[in-house]
Motif scaffolding. Structure first.
Motif, short mmCIF file in Angstrom:
data_model
loop_
_atom_site.label_atom_id
_atom_site.label_comp_id
_atom_site.label_asym_id
_atom_site.label_seq_id
_atom_site.Cartn_x
_atom_site.Cartn_y
_atom_site.Cartn_z
N MET A 159 0.82 -1.21 0.00
CA MET A 159 0.00 0.00 0.00
C MET A 159 0.86 1.26 0.00
SD MET A 159 -3.07 -1.24 2.54
CE MET A 159 -4.10 -2.64 2.08
N MET A 160 2.02 1.22 0.66
CA MET A 160 2.94 2.36 0.60
C MET A 160 3.43 2.56 -0.83
SD MET A 160 5.28 2.07 4.03
CE MET A 160 4.59 1.25 5.47
N ALA A 161 3.80 1.48 -1.50
CA ALA A 161 4.27 1.58 -2.88
C ALA A 161 3.16 2.08 -3.79
CB ALA A 161 4.80 0.23 -3.36
N GLN A 206 -5.57 14.25 -1.65
CA GLN A 206 -6.40 13.11 -1.25
C GLN A 206 -5.71 11.81 -1.66
OE1 GLN A 206 -10.19 12.67 -3.33
NE2 GLN A 206 -11.14 11.75 -1.53
N LEU A 207 -5.52 10.93 -0.69
CA LEU A 207 -4.98 9.59 -0.94
C LEU A 207 -5.92 8.59 -0.33
CD1 LEU A 207 -1.10 9.55 -0.35
CD2 LEU A 207 -2.32 8.91 -2.43
N ALA A 208 -6.65 7.86 -1.17
CA ALA A 208 -7.64 6.92 -0.66
C ALA A 208 -7.88 5.85 -1.72
CB ALA A 208 -8.94 7.64 -0.33
N PRO A 209 -8.26 4.64 -1.29
CA PRO A 209 -8.42 3.54 -2.24
C PRO A 209 -9.82 3.51 -2.86
CG PRO A 209 -8.68 2.73 0.00
CD PRO A 209 -8.43 4.21 0.11
N THR A 210 -9.91 3.67 -4.17
CA THR A 210 -11.21 3.50 -4.81
C THR A 210 -11.66 2.06 -4.73
OG1 THR A 210 -10.39 3.07 -7.04
CG2 THR A 210 -10.61 5.37 -6.40
N SER A 211 -10.73 1.16 -4.43
CA SER A 211 -11.08 -0.26 -4.27
C SER A 211 -11.78 -0.53 -2.94
CB SER A 211 -9.81 -1.11 -4.33
OG SER A 211 -8.99 -0.86 -3.20
N GLY A 212 -11.81 0.46 -2.04
CA GLY A 212 -12.47 0.28 -0.75
C GLY A 212 -11.70 -0.57 0.23
N SER A 213 -10.38 -0.56 0.15
CA SER A 213 -9.57 -1.42 1.01
C SER A 213 -9.40 -0.83 2.41
CB SER A 213 -8.19 -1.63 0.38
OG SER A 213 -7.37 -2.39 1.23
N MET A 214 -9.75 -1.61 3.43
CA MET A 214 -9.45 -1.21 4.79
C MET A 214 -7.94 -1.29 5.01
SD MET A 214 -12.50 -2.93 7.06
CE MET A 214 -11.97 -2.11 8.57
N GLY A 215 -7.46 -0.51 5.98
CA GLY A 215 -6.05 -0.53 6.33
C GLY A 215 -5.16 0.32 5.46
N TYR A 216 -5.70 0.96 4.43
CA TYR A 216 -4.89 1.68 3.46
C TYR A 216 -4.36 3.01 3.98
CZ TYR A 216 -3.69 4.17 -0.88
OH TYR A 216 -3.04 4.90 -1.85
N GLY A 217 -5.15 3.72 4.74
CA GLY A 217 -4.84 5.10 5.08
C GLY A 217 -3.52 5.29 5.78
N PHE A 218 -3.17 4.38 6.72
CA PHE A 218 -1.96 4.57 7.51
C PHE A 218 -0.69 4.36 6.68
CE2 PHE A 218 0.96 3.05 11.04
CZ PHE A 218 1.32 4.34 11.40
N ALA A 249 -0.42 4.57 3.52
CA ALA A 249 -0.41 5.65 2.52
C ALA A 249 0.11 6.94 3.13
CB ALA A 249 -1.82 5.85 1.96
N ALA A 250 -0.26 7.21 4.38
CA ALA A 250 0.21 8.42 5.05
C ALA A 250 1.72 8.39 5.25
CB ALA A 250 -0.50 8.59 6.39
N ILE A 251 2.27 7.21 5.58
CA ILE A 251 3.73 7.08 5.73
C ILE A 251 4.41 7.40 4.40
CG2 ILE A 251 5.61 5.48 6.21
CD1 ILE A 251 3.67 3.96 8.06
N SER A 252 3.89 6.83 3.32
CA SER A 252 4.46 7.07 2.00
C SER A 252 4.36 8.55 1.63
CB SER A 252 3.73 6.21 0.96
OG SER A 252 4.35 6.27 -0.29
N ALA A 253 3.23 9.17 1.94
CA ALA A 253 3.04 10.59 1.62
C ALA A 253 4.02 11.46 2.38
CB ALA A 253 1.60 11.00 1.93
N LYS A 254 4.25 11.14 3.65
CA LYS A 254 5.16 11.96 4.45
C LYS A 254 6.60 11.80 3.99
CE LYS A 254 5.59 14.97 7.74
NZ LYS A 254 4.91 16.28 7.69
#
Length: 551
Positions: free
Chosen positions: A54-56, A402-414, A416-421
């Motif tokens: 998810m980070m990648a 905005q970084l969010a999964p259109t696939s509706g995957s749980m667990g993605y936000g955290f 993704a936030a690491i990758s964004a930072k």
């Protein structure tokens, strides 16, 4: 000069412009780790392959260049499948390298053996296995090309460990040269001609390839032609939500009036979006099997055009190339001024917060974030009932926020936030997560601490899988099964990892908590203690139960 396969691979990544890779290490690709050491490409070492994937994926979504992931064979590869599914459904470029058993052990069900072509085939654009060390540059060049061409997506290359450790004398290959796509006069004329025959047009935007420049072009086009613009699910940053022509998002929990507007439109100009089931409320607002509005479909993949909808016409082109051309036109507004104005009024009414039960109110939390965060703040989320508050009440001001999964995957936000930072260390990054969503990937907290990613995580804790509970109460009222959660003390857990945090039990405490969180130099968790009755829909759990019993 001879190099081992791991060094050839790493050098080829450098040629492709790769700035960092994400991984969970495995003995199957030790030569690749050695190559990365020499090439100087940072390796973000993660705790579980799902989070690493998810980070990648988030990196690919942010940059438009493939996110790169290394995982080991067997369980490592299968753990990563969740992130590959996100990349496929979200049209995100991604290249995944999977360690593989030695070539001489194939077809014996050797330790952790998997046929990756068959396993990943339905999830990715291309899956292959590299048998010859000297062909690594060829395969890697092709992988990056496939990941970014047409509709972007994930690619998997399996690397037998004996191939990777063997040496070869082979030159690197330069990245493919490309011309920027440009809309032809005939393609532009097709859109203006369609608009000239419309009375109730609706522009629907989504998909890949967008940028700040493309968002500005979209706004100029909408203004010039006085067109209402709707974003598809979790693509709300494609247009400044404060713009007078923005009409809202066609996603989960969409404004019913916007859904009706889509159904009543006589022209849908679909720019970049696949116009899938989420945007059409399960194909009920638009039905591909029945006559409906004229659909002018602009999409980068010619195979997508006509696959679900009958395009009239279909234009194989990245949406930003089309809006760049449309933005240069002199506006020719049609007889739809009131249609457009009403769409914005509906959006303004929908985003006026509706009070929910409890001392901490998600609608007020999101409104505070929307009003106080810097305009370039990046907001991430996974899936859950909490996310509907974000979609409804947060105004995204610019592309890339905005970084969010259109696939509706749980667990993605955290993750993704690491990758964004890591990609944008100077910008605030805020992850919205439910208690169930956060627990799926919170072990990556140590990844964040190790690599200095000081994002903020806001955990909406209602002690349950809220979305599933909502549907459960509506379908089987009073029969709770499998939706309650036992939760940790999230701030204490963050401190155990080396971060920090605070509990918010009353709405008045939230602003001070956020001030402290945004000033922290470590990952910071703000845990919201929510009333379990509060839902993101127009009713509470008790009302959901009543609706169920009424059936």
């Amino acid at each position: 000069m001879a190099r081992h396969g791991g060094r050839i691979l790493a050098d080829q990544l450098a040629v492709q412009g790769v700035k960092r890779v994400f991984s969970v290490p495995g003995e199957s690709f030790l030569a690749a780790l050695d190559g990365l050491y020499d090439a100087g490409i940072p390796n973000i070492v993660c705790r579980q392959e799902g989070g690493a994937a998810m980070m990648a994926e988030a990196h690919g979504k942010m940059t438009g260049t493939p996110g790169v992931l290394f995982v080991t064979r067997g369980p490592g590869a299968t753990n990563a499948a969740s992130g590959l599914h996100v990349a496929r459904q979200d049209s995100t470029p991604m290249v995944v390298f999977v360690g593989q058993i030695a070539r001489g052990d194939r077809d014996r069900e050797a330790f952790q053996e998997v046929d990756y072509r068959r396993f990943f085939g339905p999830l990715v654009k291309w899956a292959a296995e590299v048998d010859q060390t000297e062909r690594l540059p060829e395969y890697i060049s092709h992988a990056f090309h496939v990941a970014t061409s047409g509709r972007p997506g994930p690619v998997v290359l399996a690397l037998p460990e004996d191939m990777l450790s063997a040496e070869a004398d082979v030159p690197d290959l330069a990245p493919p040269a490309r011309l920027a796509p440009v809309a032809s006069p005939a393609q532009v004329a097709a859109i203006t001609d369609a608009l000239s025959h419309a009375r109730r047009p609706l522009v629907v935007v989504g998909g890949p390839h967008w940028s700040r420049e493309a968002a500005a072009h979209l706004a100029s086009f909408a203004e010039a032609f006085d067109l209402p613009v709707a974003a598809t699910f979790r693509r709300q940053d494609h247009m400044d939500n404060r713009h007078s022509h923005y009409a809202g998002d066609l996603g989960v929990g969409m404004n019913p009036k916007l859904g009706t507007r889509l159904a009543e439109a006589d022209l849908v100009l679909a720019l970049g979006t696949r116009l899938g089931d989420t945007a059409t409320n399960g194909y009920t607002l638009l039905d591909p099997a029945r006559p409906g509005p004229r659909i002018v479909h602009v999409h980068p993949d010619p195979d997508e055009l006509g696959r679900v909808w009958r395009p009239d016409p279909g234009i194989a082109l990245p949406a930003p190339a089309m809006v760049a051309a449309l933005a240069r036109l002199t506006g020719q507004p049609g007889p739809w001024a009131e249609w457009t104005a009403a769409a914005r009024r509906d959006y303004d009414a929908w985003t006026t917060p509706r009070e929910t039960p409890g001392a901490v109110k998600m609608e007020q939390v999101i409104a505070w974030l929307s009003d106080h965060l810097p305009e370039d703040a990046i907001v991430t989320n996974g899936a859950g009932n909490y996310a509907a508050f974000l979609h409804r009440y947060f105004a995204f001001k610019g592309y890339g926020t905005q970084l969010a999964p259109t696939s509706g995957s749980m667990g993605y936000g955290f993750p993704a936030a690491i990758s964004a930072k890591l990609e944008h260390p100077g910008r605030p990054v805020i992850c919205l997560a439910g208690d169930g969503c956060f627990q799926m990937t919170l072990n990556e907290m140590s990844t964040a601490v190790q690599h200095g990613a000081n994002m903020v995580v806001i955990v909406a804790n209602n002690g349950r899988y809220g979305t599933i509970r909502m549907h459960q109460e509506r379908t089987y009222p009073g029969r709770v099964s499998g939706t309650d959660l036992a939760n940790p003390d999230y701030p204490a857990l963050a401190r155990a990892y080396g971060g920090d945090g605070v509990v918010v039990a009353d709405q008045s405490e939230f602003p001070a908590a956020m001030d402290r969180a945004l000033a922290a130099d470590v990952p910071f968790v703000v845990e919201l203690r929510l009333d379990p009755e509060a839902l993101a829909t127009s009713f509470t759990l008790s009302e959901a139960r009543a609706m169920g019993r009424a059936r």
